[in-house]
Each structure stands twice: as structure tokens, then as C-alpha cells.
Design a protein around this motif. Structure first.
Motif, mmCIF file in Angstrom:
data_model
loop_
_atom_site.group_PDB
_atom_site.id
_atom_site.type_symbol
_atom_site.label_atom_id
_atom_site.label_comp_id
_atom_site.label_asym_id
_atom_site.label_seq_id
_atom_site.Cartn_x
_atom_site.Cartn_y
_atom_site.Cartn_z
ATOM 1 N N SER A 281 0.813 -1.215 0.000
ATOM 2 C CA SER A 281 0.000 0.000 0.000
ATOM 3 C C SER A 281 0.848 1.267 0.000
ATOM 4 C CB SER A 281 -0.941 0.002 1.217
ATOM 5 O OG SER A 281 -0.214 -0.198 2.414
ATOM 6 N N ASP A 282 2.158 1.128 0.217
ATOM 7 C CA ASP A 282 3.053 2.283 0.133
ATOM 8 C C ASP A 282 3.630 2.465 -1.262
ATOM 9 O OD1 ASP A 282 4.620 0.020 0.115
ATOM 10 O OD2 ASP A 282 6.142 0.795 1.497
ATOM 11 N N GLY A 283 3.240 1.596 -2.214
ATOM 12 C CA GLY A 283 3.736 1.684 -3.570
ATOM 13 C C GLY A 283 5.084 1.024 -3.781
ATOM 14 N N GLU A 284 5.651 0.457 -2.703
ATOM 15 C CA GLU A 284 6.933 -0.239 -2.791
ATOM 16 C C GLU A 284 6.701 -1.747 -2.902
ATOM 17 O OE1 GLU A 284 9.940 1.243 -2.916
ATOM 18 O OE2 GLU A 284 8.876 3.168 -2.924
ATOM 19 N N PRO A 285 7.710 -2.511 -3.370
ATOM 20 C CA PRO A 285 7.531 -3.969 -3.461
ATOM 21 C C PRO A 285 7.155 -4.583 -2.115
ATOM 22 C CG PRO A 285 9.487 -3.297 -4.669
ATOM 23 C CD PRO A 285 9.002 -2.083 -3.935
ATOM 24 N N PHE A 286 6.230 -5.516 -2.160
ATOM 25 C CA PHE A 286 5.720 -6.174 -0.952
ATOM 26 C C PHE A 286 6.826 -6.988 -0.287
ATOM 27 C CE2 PHE A 286 3.740 -10.034 0.880
ATOM 28 C CZ PHE A 286 3.028 -9.427 1.897
ATOM 29 N N ARG A 287 6.988 -6.824 1.028
ATOM 30 C CA ARG A 287 8.061 -7.487 1.759
ATOM 31 C C ARG A 287 7.573 -8.528 2.757
ATOM 32 N NH1 ARG A 287 13.231 -6.145 2.211
ATOM 33 N NH2 ARG A 287 14.079 -4.441 0.974
ATOM 34 N N GLY A 288 6.294 -8.791 2.822
ATOM 35 C CA GLY A 288 5.805 -9.753 3.793
ATOM 36 C C GLY A 288 5.147 -9.081 4.981
ATOM 37 N N PRO A 289 4.942 -9.819 6.081
ATOM 38 C CA PRO A 289 4.243 -9.263 7.246
ATOM 39 C C PRO A 289 5.008 -8.089 7.839
ATOM 40 C CG PRO A 289 5.289 -11.349 7.807
ATOM 41 C CD PRO A 289 5.404 -11.204 6.322
ATOM 42 N N PHE A 290 4.276 -7.162 8.484
ATOM 43 C CA PHE A 290 4.952 -5.977 9.014
ATOM 44 C C PHE A 290 5.926 -6.330 10.134
ATOM 45 C CE2 PHE A 290 0.772 -5.745 11.282
ATOM 46 C CZ PHE A 290 1.213 -5.781 12.602
ATOM 47 N N LEU A 291 5.768 -7.520 10.723
ATOM 48 C CA LEU A 291 6.746 -7.998 11.697
ATOM 49 C C LEU A 291 8.135 -8.083 11.076
ATOM 50 C CD1 LEU A 291 7.095 -9.289 14.584
ATOM 51 C CD2 LEU A 291 6.790 -11.500 13.458
ATOM 52 N N ARG A 292 8.192 -8.263 9.751
ATOM 53 C CA ARG A 292 9.463 -8.374 9.038
ATOM 54 C C ARG A 292 9.741 -7.143 8.188
ATOM 55 N NH1 ARG A 292 12.573 -11.521 11.803
ATOM 56 N NH2 ARG A 292 11.696 -13.574 12.223
ATOM 57 N N GLN A 293 9.176 -5.998 8.588
ATOM 58 C CA GLN A 293 9.429 -4.748 7.889
ATOM 59 C C GLN A 293 9.919 -3.691 8.876
ATOM 60 O OE1 GLN A 293 6.727 -3.311 4.843
ATOM 61 N NE2 GLN A 293 5.505 -5.180 4.982
ATOM 62 N N ASP A 294 10.744 -2.796 8.382
ATOM 63 C CA ASP A 294 11.237 -1.674 9.183
ATOM 64 C C ASP A 294 10.326 -0.463 9.004
ATOM 65 O OD1 ASP A 294 13.475 -3.153 9.981
ATOM 66 O OD2 ASP A 294 14.668 -2.487 8.260
ATOM 67 N N PRO A 295 10.445 0.519 9.899
ATOM 68 C CA PRO A 295 9.769 1.795 9.650
ATOM 69 C C PRO A 295 10.285 2.412 8.346
ATOM 70 C CG PRO A 295 10.536 1.631 11.936
ATOM 71 C CD PRO A 295 11.140 0.484 11.184
ATOM 72 N N PRO A 296 9.473 3.223 7.659
ATOM 73 C CA PRO A 296 8.188 3.756 8.143
ATOM 74 C C PRO A 296 6.969 2.876 7.822
ATOM 75 C CG PRO A 296 8.792 4.843 6.096
ATOM 76 C CD PRO A 296 9.939 3.927 6.426
ATOM 77 N N HIS A 297 7.076 1.987 6.802
ATOM 78 C CA HIS A 297 5.870 1.264 6.416
ATOM 79 C C HIS A 297 5.420 0.310 7.523
ATOM 80 C CE1 HIS A 297 2.727 0.251 3.732
ATOM 81 N NE2 HIS A 297 3.151 -0.967 3.448
ATOM 82 N N HIS A 298 6.363 -0.252 8.267
ATOM 83 C CA HIS A 298 5.994 -1.081 9.417
ATOM 84 C C HIS A 298 5.071 -0.311 10.346
ATOM 85 C CE1 HIS A 298 6.553 -1.690 13.758
ATOM 86 N NE2 HIS A 298 6.445 -2.983 13.462
ATOM 87 N N ASP A 299 5.451 0.921 10.663
ATOM 88 C CA ASP A 299 4.682 1.710 11.622
ATOM 89 C C ASP A 299 3.272 1.990 11.108
ATOM 90 O OD1 ASP A 299 7.066 1.690 12.936
ATOM 91 O OD2 ASP A 299 7.514 3.810 12.652
ATOM 92 N N THR A 300 3.161 2.241 9.802
ATOM 93 C CA THR A 300 1.848 2.518 9.217
ATOM 94 C C THR A 300 0.947 1.293 9.318
ATOM 95 O OG1 THR A 300 2.813 4.102 7.670
ATOM 96 C CG2 THR A 300 0.645 3.212 7.112
ATOM 97 N N LEU A 301 1.459 0.121 8.916
ATOM 98 C CA LEU A 301 0.659 -1.101 8.942
ATOM 99 C C LEU A 301 0.320 -1.511 10.374
ATOM 100 C CD1 LEU A 301 2.443 -3.215 6.172
ATOM 101 C CD2 LEU A 301 0.261 -2.005 5.994
#
Length: 400
Positions: free
Chosen positions: A75-95
Motif C-alpha cells: 500500500s506504500d507503492g513499494e515492493p511487498f516485503r511480507g508481514p509488518f513484523l518483518r518490515q522496518d519503519p516507516p511502512h511497518h509503523d503505518t501497517l
């Protein structure tokens, strides 16, 4: 031959034979605050170091990835990286914020319902002289709760049970997998999305008051989770709301039945339940370790870890660090200042922590107050093979 001695201890930790009691191996890995496992992997065992590193933005949860033209976008327009548990901010924080906005209000009033579910499960035993705490309580309760949150009918609970076990295995260290297991992990993720998609489509057409409907309707339509993000987030909630709680309940029951005096104190004073749960989380945590990737050089004590290396944070070792906890190998519910690491820390602090505590308190109180003379049938019990999310496969208890 691996030149790093700690690699032998880590290899033993991955061995399912160590599951009944991994703590001597964690003690081996704690002989030095930071130990090298291989050329680019380090293990950290001290409570203070782990607590600090969990909050250090130079330690990333994201693994390097190669994205192709067919990689779906988030939803941030970037390639999907999996669950937000495995993502860094800022998109982690949004999800995470979107999820918490819908998740937290729905769990706040659940305690009476959870306690009623526990009573119903115990009433269903019909005076049996023996029960398996895992199959009779630890598994069905969190499945029933997560299905309640998602608006899933009770007839679907066995399906969620199966997916929870399969998705959980995917969290273990990849080096412990066979090629067949790796293929099964990929198949499990595909099956999960295929199972959820029709349910999500139905909620789009006919929203309810459940968590799925709330996530679908939350906020600016242009910024809402994609279908893939939603399916992955629901899988994360299933694991966070299920497998960790299964292990908390089973590990807590085991600790209490091994310590009749602590069980008697809880029976006499059910108000001790929150402290019992916190000590279970410290003494025998459902999540034993987690990992990070350094995005810059990081100093840990006297050791400098280069950029691009993996750091294993041994939560179970930190929880028994004698520099932080007096008599750390003792199960002591009244332990003061019990700031354990079981739920992690920082921006990735466990999403399901409050719910896990509610469920753990309800079941352990019931074990102490509603079962007549509970005692272990087999000690140690058999364990599931999972390294990271560790708990008994069954826990047979005689009653009466």
C-alpha cells in the motif's frame, strides 16, 4: 570444521532433542556476552544488551530481497516485503498502527468471554480423570478467541488450528529446514491466501463488526492495506494470537505442576495470576529468540559487529541473566521488578501481548482453582520441534 566454538552450541539448540530443556545450551551460549556463530552471524545473550538492541534502529528485521517485475506492490507503492513484523519503519509503523487501531478496541472487553470459554472447555471434560492441557485448553482457547475477533464461525476453528501450526513452522531458522520443508512453507503461505481471499471478498460486499471488516474500512481508501497485506497481517495475528499463547499456557501449567507450593499459592490467591504469567514469560518464554540484520556497524560491549551481519538475540538466555535476575533458574511468581524480554521490545513489541496475558491468566487460574489435585502424567512431556516458538506437543495431567 567451523572455527567458532559457539557454533556447536547453536547447532545443539536447533536439535529437536534439546526442546525439553534448552536452558543448559542457552547457558553455554551465555558464557560470553557476544559470541560468533559463523562468519556473519553473532549471538547476544545478556539482558541489557538485548533490551538495547531491540530498540536500536541500526538493527533491521528486513532481509535483503531481490524484486522482479512481477513482485506485487504494498500500500506504500513499494515492493511487498511480507508481514509488518518483518518490515522496518516507516511502512511497518503505518501497517502496525492500522492493525492496532482495529485490534485493541476489540480485545479490551474480552476478559469475561475468555473466562467463560475456559469454563466451557473444562465443563466439556465430563469428570475425566486425565486431560491433555494442550489439546483440551491451550489450543482450542486461542483459536476460539482469534476466530471470535475475525468473525469466523466455530466450525472453521479446526482449519485455523491447522494453519497456525503450519505458519508457525515458517518462523524457525531456515538452516534447520529440509528442501521439502522449505517447499511446504511456500505452499502454506499460498494456501493461507487462497483460504482467506473469499472471506475478504465477502466482507467487502457485506461488512460486519469484526476485525477483518474493520481493517477493510479503516482510513483513506487509497492507503488501505492491499489484499496481500491484509492476508499476511491476518496470518501474523493468527500466530501472535495463537501459537505464543498455546506455549504460554502449556509452559505455565508445567511450571506450576512442577512447583506444588506455587500452585497452592495461586489456588489460595487467584489475584496472583498476573504475576504468575509474568514469571512464566520470563522463566520459560514462548518465543525463545529473534534475529536482526545490522544496517551499520554496531558496538556490543567490547565487540564490533560489522554492517550486514545477522545478530541472534537470545531472549530466553537474557531472561535468565544473573546480572539482571536473582536466582534466575528458579520459578518465583512473586519475583520483583520482573521486566522480562518475552514480548521483545521497541517498535516490534509483541502485538498480541495483552491478549496473551488475558488468556494465560484465565487458564492458569482455572488450572489452580477448578481442577482437583492436578499432577503431571509424564515429565518431561513431548515437545514440538519448533526452535523459536517452543512448547509441549501434549501435556497430560491427571486430576481427581
Amino acid at each position: 570444521m567451523n572455527p567458532y566454538p559457539a557454533a556447536l552450541s547453536y547447532g545443539r539448540l536447533l536439535d529437536p532433542a534439546q526442546r525439553p530443556d534448552p536452558y543448559p545450551v542457552f547457558a553455554e551460549l551465555s558464557r560470553e556476552p557476544v559470541q560468533r556463530i559463523d562468519e556473519h552471524v553473532w549471538a547476544v545473550s545478556g539482558h541489557a544488551d538485548i533490551s538495547r538492541l531491540l530498540r536500536d534502529p541500526r538493527l533491521s528485521v528486513q532481509e535483503p530481497a531481490v524484486f522482479g517485475p512481477d513482485t506485487p506492490l504494498g500500500s506504500d507503492g513499494e515492493p511487498f516485503r511480507g508481514p509488518f513484523l518483518r518490515q522496518d519503519p516507516p511502512h511497518h509503523d503505518t501497517l502496525r498502527a492500522r492493525t492496532m487501531h482495529q485490534f485493541v478496541p476489540r480485545i479490551l472487553g474480552l476478559r469475561p468471554k475468555i473466562e467463560a470459554m475456559v469454563t466451557e472447555l473444562l465443563d466439556g471434560l465430563d469428570g475425566a480423570g486425565e486431560l491433555d492441557v494442550v489439546s483440551a485448553l491451550a489450543y482450542p482457547l486461542p483459536v476460539a478467541v482469534i476466530c471470535e475477533l475475525l468473525g469466523v464461525p466455530r466450525s472453521e476453528e479446526p482449519v485455523f488450528h491447522d494453519f497456525a501450526a503450519r505458519l508457525t513452522r515458517a518462523l524457525d531458522p531456515q538452516e534447520s529446514f529440509t528442501e521439502e520443508e522449505l517447499a511446504d512453507v511456500a505452499k502454506t503461505r499460498e494456501d493461507w491466501r487462497a483460504y482467506l481471499t473469499p472471506m475478504i471478498v465477502r466482507r467487502l460486499a457485506e461488512p460486519g463488526d469484526d476485525l477483518v471488516s474493520g481493517l477493510l474500512a479503516d482510513g483513506d481508501p487509497a492507503k488501505r492495506m492491499t489484499m496481500l497485506e491484509l492476508a499476511t497481517t491476518l496470518g501474523l495475528l493468527l500466530i501472535a494470537g495463537h501459537e505464543t499463547t498455546v506455549n504460554l499456557i502449556a509452559n505455565g501449567t508445567l511450571a506450576l505442576l512442577r512447583d506444588p507450593a506455587a500452585l497452592a499459592r495461586l489456588r489460595a490467591d487467584p489475584g496472583l495470576a498476573p504475576a504468575v504469567v509474568e514469571e512464566v514469560l520470563r522463566y520459560d518464554p514462548p518465543v525463545q529468540l529473534t534475529s536482526r540484520l545490522t544496517t551499520a556497524e554496531v558496538r556490543i560491549g567490547d565487540t564490533t559487529v560489522p554492517e550486514g551481519d545477522h545478530v541472534l538475540l537470545l531472549l530466553a538466555a537474557g531472561n535468565r541473566d544473573p546480572r539482571r535476575f536473582a536466582d534466575p533458574d528458579r520459578f518465583w511468581p512473586e519475583r520483583p521488578d520482573n521486566r522480562h524480554l518475552a514480548f521483545g521490545g521497541g517498535v516490534h513489541y509483541c502485538l498480541g501481548a495483552a491478549l496473551a496475558r488475558m488468556e494465560g491468566e484465565a487458564v492458569l487460574t482455572a488450572i489452580a482453582t477448578q481442577l482437583a489435585a492436578p499432577r503431571l502424567v509424564a515429565d518431561p512431556p513431548p515437545y514440538r520441534p519448533n526452535t523459536i516458538l517452543r512448547g509441549p506437543a501434549e501435556l497430560r495431567v491427571a486430576i481427581g
